[in-house]
Motif scaffolding. Structure first.
Motif, PDB file in Angstrom:
ATOM      1  N   GLN A  45     -26.330 -18.791 -28.949  1.00 56.90           N
ATOM      2  CA  GLN A  45     -26.226 -17.913 -30.103  1.00 56.90           C
ATOM      3  C   GLN A  45     -27.530 -17.120 -30.267  1.00 56.90           C
ATOM      4  O   GLN A  45     -28.594 -17.597 -29.900  1.00 56.90           O
ATOM      5  CB  GLN A  45     -25.951 -18.717 -31.386  1.00 56.90           C
ATOM      6  CG  GLN A  45     -24.660 -19.516 -31.367  1.00 56.90           C
ATOM      7  CD  GLN A  45     -24.882 -20.975 -31.055  1.00 56.90           C
ATOM      8  OE1 GLN A  45     -25.716 -21.312 -30.213  1.00 56.90           O
ATOM      9  NE2 GLN A  45     -24.139 -21.856 -31.720  1.00 56.90           N
ATOM     10  N   TYR A  83     -26.700 -26.132 -43.368  1.00 59.04           N
ATOM     11  CA  TYR A  83     -26.315 -25.059 -42.432  1.00 59.04           C
ATOM     12  C   TYR A  83     -24.800 -24.967 -42.403  1.00 59.04           C
ATOM     13  O   TYR A  83     -24.107 -25.984 -42.249  1.00 59.04           O
ATOM     14  CB  TYR A  83     -26.846 -25.368 -41.035  1.00 59.04           C
ATOM     15  CG  TYR A  83     -26.455 -24.359 -39.958  1.00 59.04           C
ATOM     16  CD1 TYR A  83     -27.302 -23.326 -39.607  1.00 59.04           C
ATOM     17  CD2 TYR A  83     -25.233 -24.449 -39.297  1.00 59.04           C
ATOM     18  CE1 TYR A  83     -26.962 -22.407 -38.627  1.00 59.04           C
ATOM     19  CE2 TYR A  83     -24.871 -23.530 -38.316  1.00 59.04           C
ATOM     20  CZ  TYR A  83     -25.734 -22.507 -37.980  1.00 59.04           C
ATOM     21  OH  TYR A  83     -25.397 -21.606 -37.003  1.00 59.04           O
ATOM     22  N   ARG A  84     -24.263 -23.750 -42.551  1.00 62.25           N
ATOM     23  CA  ARG A  84     -22.808 -23.600 -42.427  1.00 62.25           C
ATOM     24  C   ARG A  84     -22.464 -22.212 -41.913  1.00 62.25           C
ATOM     25  O   ARG A  84     -23.224 -21.245 -42.107  1.00 62.25           O
ATOM     26  CB  ARG A  84     -22.110 -23.858 -43.764  1.00 62.25           C
ATOM     27  CG  ARG A  84     -22.353 -22.803 -44.841  1.00 62.25           C
ATOM     28  CD  ARG A  84     -21.781 -23.248 -46.182  1.00 62.25           C
ATOM     29  NE  ARG A  84     -21.952 -22.223 -47.205  1.00 62.25           N
ATOM     30  CZ  ARG A  84     -20.968 -21.414 -47.628  1.00 62.25           C
ATOM     31  NH1 ARG A  84     -19.739 -21.526 -47.112  1.00 62.25           N
ATOM     32  NH2 ARG A  84     -21.204 -20.501 -48.561  1.00 62.25           N
ATOM     33  N   VAL A  85     -21.338 -22.131 -41.228  1.00 60.99           N
ATOM     34  CA  VAL A  85     -20.784 -20.862 -40.754  1.00 60.99           C
ATOM     35  C   VAL A  85     -19.837 -20.353 -41.829  1.00 60.99           C
ATOM     36  O   VAL A  85     -18.887 -21.052 -42.217  1.00 60.99           O
ATOM     37  CB  VAL A  85     -20.041 -21.048 -39.420  1.00 60.99           C
ATOM     38  CG1 VAL A  85     -19.339 -19.760 -39.017  1.00 60.99           C
ATOM     39  CG2 VAL A  85     -21.018 -21.484 -38.329  1.00 60.99           C
ATOM     40  N   SER A 100     -23.208 -26.080 -34.204  1.00 62.48           N
ATOM     41  CA  SER A 100     -24.310 -25.928 -35.158  1.00 62.48           C
ATOM     42  C   SER A 100     -25.585 -26.557 -34.624  1.00 62.48           C
ATOM     43  O   SER A 100     -25.547 -27.551 -33.892  1.00 62.48           O
ATOM     44  CB  SER A 100     -23.938 -26.583 -36.489  1.00 62.48           C
ATOM     45  OG  SER A 100     -22.800 -25.958 -37.049  1.00 62.48           O
ATOM     46  N   GLU A 155     -16.438 -15.948 -38.951  1.00 61.05           N
ATOM     47  CA  GLU A 155     -16.513 -16.011 -37.496  1.00 61.05           C
ATOM     48  C   GLU A 155     -15.526 -15.022 -36.898  1.00 61.05           C
ATOM     49  O   GLU A 155     -14.439 -14.799 -37.438  1.00 61.05           O
ATOM     50  CB  GLU A 155     -16.183 -17.440 -37.036  1.00 61.05           C
ATOM     51  CG  GLU A 155     -16.721 -17.797 -35.674  1.00 61.05           C
ATOM     52  CD  GLU A 155     -16.690 -19.300 -35.420  1.00 61.05           C
ATOM     53  OE1 GLU A 155     -17.329 -19.731 -34.455  1.00 61.05           O
ATOM     54  OE2 GLU A 155     -16.040 -20.029 -36.184  1.00 61.05           O
ATOM     55  N   PHE A 191     -30.784 -23.028 -31.234  1.00 60.27           N
ATOM     56  CA  PHE A 191     -29.339 -22.904 -31.097  1.00 60.27           C
ATOM     57  C   PHE A 191     -28.879 -23.658 -29.854  1.00 60.27           C
ATOM     58  O   PHE A 191     -29.501 -23.550 -28.784  1.00 60.27           O
ATOM     59  CB  PHE A 191     -28.924 -21.437 -30.980  1.00 60.27           C
ATOM     60  CG  PHE A 191     -28.756 -20.735 -32.299  1.00 60.27           C
ATOM     61  CD1 PHE A 191     -27.948 -21.266 -33.285  1.00 60.27           C
ATOM     62  CD2 PHE A 191     -29.399 -19.534 -32.548  1.00 60.27           C
ATOM     63  CE1 PHE A 191     -27.772 -20.624 -34.497  1.00 60.27           C
ATOM     64  CE2 PHE A 191     -29.243 -18.872 -33.753  1.00 60.27           C
ATOM     65  CZ  PHE A 191     -28.424 -19.414 -34.737  1.00 60.27           C
ATOM     66  N   THR A 219     -28.773 -28.965 -34.692  1.00 56.56           N
ATOM     67  CA  THR A 219     -28.840 -30.340 -35.197  1.00 56.56           C
ATOM     68  C   THR A 219     -30.210 -30.719 -35.723  1.00 56.56           C
ATOM     69  O   THR A 219     -30.371 -31.810 -36.284  1.00 56.56           O
ATOM     70  CB  THR A 219     -28.446 -31.326 -34.086  1.00 56.56           C
ATOM     71  OG1 THR A 219     -29.325 -31.136 -32.967  1.00 56.56           O
ATOM     72  CG2 THR A 219     -27.006 -31.106 -33.651  1.00 56.56           C
ATOM     73  N   ASN A 268     -19.294 -22.386 -30.737  1.00 53.64           N
ATOM     74  CA  ASN A 268     -20.322 -22.060 -31.721  1.00 53.64           C
ATOM     75  C   ASN A 268     -20.816 -23.332 -32.406  1.00 53.64           C
ATOM     76  O   ASN A 268     -20.709 -23.467 -33.629  1.00 53.64           O
ATOM     77  CB  ASN A 268     -19.764 -21.072 -32.740  1.00 53.64           C
ATOM     78  CG  ASN A 268     -20.848 -20.498 -33.641  1.00 53.64           C
ATOM     79  OD1 ASN A 268     -22.018 -20.522 -33.315  1.00 53.64           O
ATOM     80  ND2 ASN A 268     -20.431 -19.989 -34.801  1.00 53.64           N
ATOM     81  N   ARG A 313     -22.364 -14.949 -30.382  1.00 51.33           N
ATOM     82  CA  ARG A 313     -22.050 -16.289 -29.891  1.00 51.33           C
ATOM     83  C   ARG A 313     -21.218 -16.197 -28.629  1.00 51.33           C
ATOM     84  O   ARG A 313     -20.653 -15.152 -28.286  1.00 51.33           O
ATOM     85  CB  ARG A 313     -21.260 -17.074 -30.942  1.00 51.33           C
ATOM     86  CG  ARG A 313     -19.849 -16.510 -31.236  1.00 51.33           C
ATOM     87  CD  ARG A 313     -19.116 -17.366 -32.229  1.00 51.33           C
ATOM     88  NE  ARG A 313     -17.762 -16.884 -32.490  1.00 51.33           N
ATOM     89  CZ  ARG A 313     -16.688 -17.249 -31.798  1.00 51.33           C
ATOM     90  NH1 ARG A 313     -16.816 -18.090 -30.780  1.00 51.33           N
ATOM     91  NH2 ARG A 313     -15.501 -16.770 -32.099  1.00 51.33           N
ATOM     92  N   GLY A 356     -23.640 -16.763 -40.891  1.00 49.05           N
ATOM     93  CA  GLY A 356     -24.030 -18.102 -41.303  1.00 49.05           C
ATOM     94  C   GLY A 356     -24.917 -18.095 -42.522  1.00 49.05           C
ATOM     95  O   GLY A 356     -25.447 -17.051 -42.942  1.00 49.05           O
TER      96      GLY A 356
END
Length: 545
Positions: free
Chosen positions: A483, A446-448, A531, A451, A479, A533, A529, A525, A458
């Motif tokens: 978000q 998972y990555r942004v 992430s 923004e 989330f 888990t 913000n 958001r 994402g």
């Protein structure tokens, strides 16, 4: 015009006539009190014309900023509320809500069987907030739209001005509030009047608490209700209980006119607010339905005014312990005005479970019937002979989340009609969730990727770490900070509160052994913000890389 003084013989004749009328009355005792014109205060309680005790259970709605969202009133009612506090503007800081608009708001409240608390927001933080106006100015506004309110005393409570002082010169609140009440009474307002506390509504200096008795006494109709707003100042159960308890002991009417589950000035104890209000039989109105901005978006109860997208705050207020669905009772005026409806709906069909995972399931059932129409359904968890509210919906399905892995639950459904009648309980269904735990064949990246203020983009990579292909999948995550997915490619997303579920698209459904597929999305958001888990694929937890 007053007539000239009559001659002495005329006075004597009038006196004899008056004695003939009055002496029998004295012999019979004092005359009966005139029938109330609508809501009234008696012995510290808010009563309807009928004498029924009325306890507000509802929310605030920012009508003046979102006049096109008038349908929100029907959605608020469908969630179980009996009251809505509607934000209006005198035109001093925002666009003025004119007489026609106020009349329409009242009509929509009545159509949806809600009690309407109308407030002027332009007074917010007077003395400290630039542009804020006085309570006297707010009273002038009410007088200017009086024709929309006359005759609506059974349905409307007039909240003179929102949070009428900030933290500057707030000691003037007492005199200004008395004067505003008297100004409205002189103008002919017979409504119950609500007054907000100073200190941005939170009364940390106890100006309202210590002067409430004198303010109440200054109302010639003795028909004033006090409103406290509970945010960061009220962060312990002891503070909440003490403040509200003092009003109850003094037999002065008090409601929690605004509160939230969090705030920039501290973390209010919303559980204690709800529990104390229920214990003392006091009303509460949560802030707010939707449309918050400026860093307090987390106070939205639904996302983007969508009643099917309850936030965690909305879930707590409507469906949690001591919440609206469990405690609200519709105003008696709506039963008595059209002939009392005492016939409940038929029982809904026994629910069926589908899409069961380790933490969620979907229930569907056949609709109930009712002569005046079914307004909603309550899904309950059955624990032996007791029940726990799970969720409330206007449709014939419900998404259940937050379930524990490898656990059996029993659920049933009730139907409700507009008069507040509840059906017999449906048959029960047992739902056994899938096992949880990590697997060796699933990993999530998972990555942004981008923004901006209020939003972000994402990417999620689903990796098959096993030795056989995955054919079809559903990915779920939660989330951590409000978000909300606004668009997604690579699958179909649904979101309930903070819980997101993505079903594979046809071109991403097959993930070969040691292969991967990628999803992209945009989302809204708050100020932070963080992430997620934890992710689950087809009900089993994945490792997060």
């Amino acid at each position: 015009m007053r007539s000239r003084t009559p001659t002495v013989p005329r006075v004597a004749a009038i006196g004899a006539a008056l004695l003939a009328v009055l002496l029998p009355l004295f012999a019979l005792g004092p005359p009966a009190q005139a029938a109330p014109t609508g809501f009234r205060v008696e012995n510290g309680r808010l009563l309807e014309r009928s004498g029924d005790d009325f306890v507000m259970r509802g929310v605030n709605h920012a009508h003046t900023w979102y006049p096109d969202r008038i349908s929100s009133l029907s959605h608020i009612k469908a969630k179980g509320a009996n009251t809505v506090r509607v934000v209006l503007s005198s035109g001093d800081r925002w666009t003025r809500n004119d007489t026609a608009d106020v009349a329409n708001v009242v009509a929509q409240c009545k159509r949806n069987r809600l009690i309407c608390v109308l407030e002027v927001h332009d007074t917010t933080g007077y003395g400290e907030q630039s542009g804020a106006v006085t309570l006297s100015r707010a009273a002038d506004y009410w007088i200017s739209v009086q024709s929309a309110l006359t005759g609506q005393e059974d349905y409307v409570i007039v909240n003179i001005g929102n949070e009428p002082y900030g933290n500057t010169n707030y000691a003037a609140w007492t005199a200004d509030t008395k004067a505003a009440i008297q100004k409205l009474r002189t103008a002919g307002f017979d409504h119950t009047i609500m007054v907000d506390a100073p200190n941005w509504g939170q009364d940390w200096a106890f100006t309202m608490r210590d002067n409430a008795a004198s303010v109440f006494a200054a109302d010639p109709d003795a028909n004033t209700v006090f409103s406290i707003h509970m945010y960061g100042v009220f962060d312990t159960a002891a503070e909440i209980s003490d403040y509200l308890g003092r009003f109850v002991t003094a037999k002065l009417p008090i409601v929690v006119g605004e509160f939230g589950h969090d705030h920039s000035d501290g973390n209010p104890d919303e559980d204690a607010i709800l529990a104390t209000a229920q214990r003392l039989g006091l009303g509460y109105l949560g802030w707010s339905w939707s449309g918050n901005s400026g860093g307090v978006e987390y106070l939205d109860m639904v996302t983007n005014f969508d009643p099917n997208q309850l936030t965690s705050w909305g879930q707590r207020l409507f469906n949690g312990a001591n919440g609206i669905a469990a405690t609200a009772r519709e105003a008696a005026i709506y039963s008595s005005s059209g002939g009392e409806d005492t016939t409940p709906p038929t029982a809904p069909g026994t629910p069926a479970a589908s899409a069961v995972t380790s933490s969620s399931a979907t229930l569907t059932w056949a609709a109930a019937t009712d002569a005046t129409g079914v307004t909603g359904y309550d899904v309950v968890r059955v624990n032996g002979t007791s029940e726990t509210a799970a969720t409330t919906t206007t449709g014939t399905s419900a998404a259940l989340t937050g379930l524990a892995p490898s656990t059996s639950y029993v659920f049933a459904v009730y139907a409700r009609d507009g008069a507040g009648n509840r059906s017999p309980r449906s048959g029960a269904v047992t739902v056994t969730t899938a096992s949880g735990g990590s697997t060796a064949n699933c990993a999530i990246g998972y990555r942004v990727t981008n923004e901006w203020s209020g939003g972000f983009q994402g990417e999620i990579v689903v990796r098959n770490t096993g030795t056989s292909a995955i054919n079809g999948w559903t990915l779920r995550w939660t989330f951590p900070d409000s978000q909300r997915v606004t668009n997604l490619w690579g699958g179909t997303a649904t979101q309930s509160g903070a819980d997101v579920s993505v079903t594979a698209a046809s071109y991403t459904a097959n993930v070969p052994a040691a292969g991967s597929v990628a999803l992209g999305f945009t989302a809204s958001r708050g100020s932070t913000n963080p992430s997620p888990t934890a992710f689950a694929l087809n009900g089993s937890a994945c490792t997060v890389s």
